[in-house]
Design a protein around this motif. Structure first.
Motif, mmCIF file in Angstrom:
data_model
loop_
_atom_site.group_PDB
_atom_site.id
_atom_site.type_symbol
_atom_site.label_atom_id
_atom_site.label_comp_id
_atom_site.label_asym_id
_atom_site.label_seq_id
_atom_site.Cartn_x
_atom_site.Cartn_y
_atom_site.Cartn_z
ATOM 1 N N GLU A 37 0.830 -1.200 0.000
ATOM 2 C CA GLU A 37 0.000 0.000 0.000
ATOM 3 C C GLU A 37 0.869 1.256 0.000
ATOM 4 N N GLU A 38 1.946 1.242 0.774
ATOM 5 C CA GLU A 38 2.848 2.397 0.798
ATOM 6 C C GLU A 38 3.501 2.627 -0.558
ATOM 7 N N ARG A 39 3.961 1.545 -1.183
ATOM 8 C CA ARG A 39 4.588 1.675 -2.506
ATOM 9 C C ARG A 39 3.594 2.199 -3.534
ATOM 10 N N PHE A 40 2.372 1.659 -3.502
ATOM 11 C CA PHE A 40 1.353 2.101 -4.448
ATOM 12 C C PHE A 40 1.018 3.569 -4.218
ATOM 13 N N GLY A 41 0.915 3.957 -2.960
ATOM 14 C CA GLY A 41 0.616 5.353 -2.641
ATOM 15 C C GLY A 41 1.706 6.295 -3.126
ATOM 16 N N GLN A 42 2.950 5.883 -2.972
ATOM 17 C CA GLN A 42 4.051 6.719 -3.437
ATOM 18 C C GLN A 42 4.029 6.837 -4.959
ATOM 19 N N GLN A 43 3.834 5.714 -5.644
ATOM 20 C CA GLN A 43 3.831 5.745 -7.106
ATOM 21 C C GLN A 43 2.642 6.554 -7.620
ATOM 22 N N PHE A 44 1.485 6.367 -7.022
ATOM 23 C CA PHE A 44 0.296 7.087 -7.464
ATOM 24 C C PHE A 44 0.434 8.569 -7.165
ATOM 25 N N GLY A 45 1.001 8.899 -6.010
ATOM 26 C CA GLY A 45 1.216 10.301 -5.662
ATOM 27 C C GLY A 45 2.165 10.978 -6.625
ATOM 28 N N ASN A 46 3.244 10.283 -6.989
ATOM 29 C CA ASN A 46 4.190 10.838 -7.955
ATOM 30 C C ASN A 46 3.528 11.027 -9.306
ATOM 31 N N PHE A 47 2.709 10.076 -9.705
ATOM 32 C CA PHE A 47 2.019 10.169 -10.992
ATOM 33 C C PHE A 47 1.060 11.351 -10.988
#
Length: 90
Positions: A37-47
């Protein structure tokens, strides 16, 4: 005697691992899900940040932008085949 002892040790280890896996599997799954969830949140936030920056750079104030193409209506083929009338034979 040695064979019986070896089999008992293997069974003891097998059942011990089963019991430990039932105890620690939920904790391990929560940890893995949290990391994902943390990795997905970081990637989605960057996107999201990159998309907003690009959109802000391209668009000027008061400018109208259309992001999608309209659907093209394709005419369907009216002549698909011919209708054949039939009678049921008893």
């Amino acid at each position: 005697m040695g064979l019986l002892r070896t089999v008992l040790i293997i069974l003891l280890i097998w059942f011990g691992l089963k019991i430990l896996s039932r105890l620690f599997a939920p904790i391990l799954m929560k940890f893995v899900a949290k990391k994902a969830e943390e990795r997905f949140g970081q990637q989605f936030g960057n996107f999201q940040n990159q998309a907003q920056q690009r959109h802000a750079q391209k668009q000027k104030e008061g400018e109208t932008v259309i992001d999608k193409m309209p659907k093209q209506n394709k005419a369907s083929n009216e002549k698909v085949g011919e209708y054949i009338d039939y009678e049921e034979i008893d």
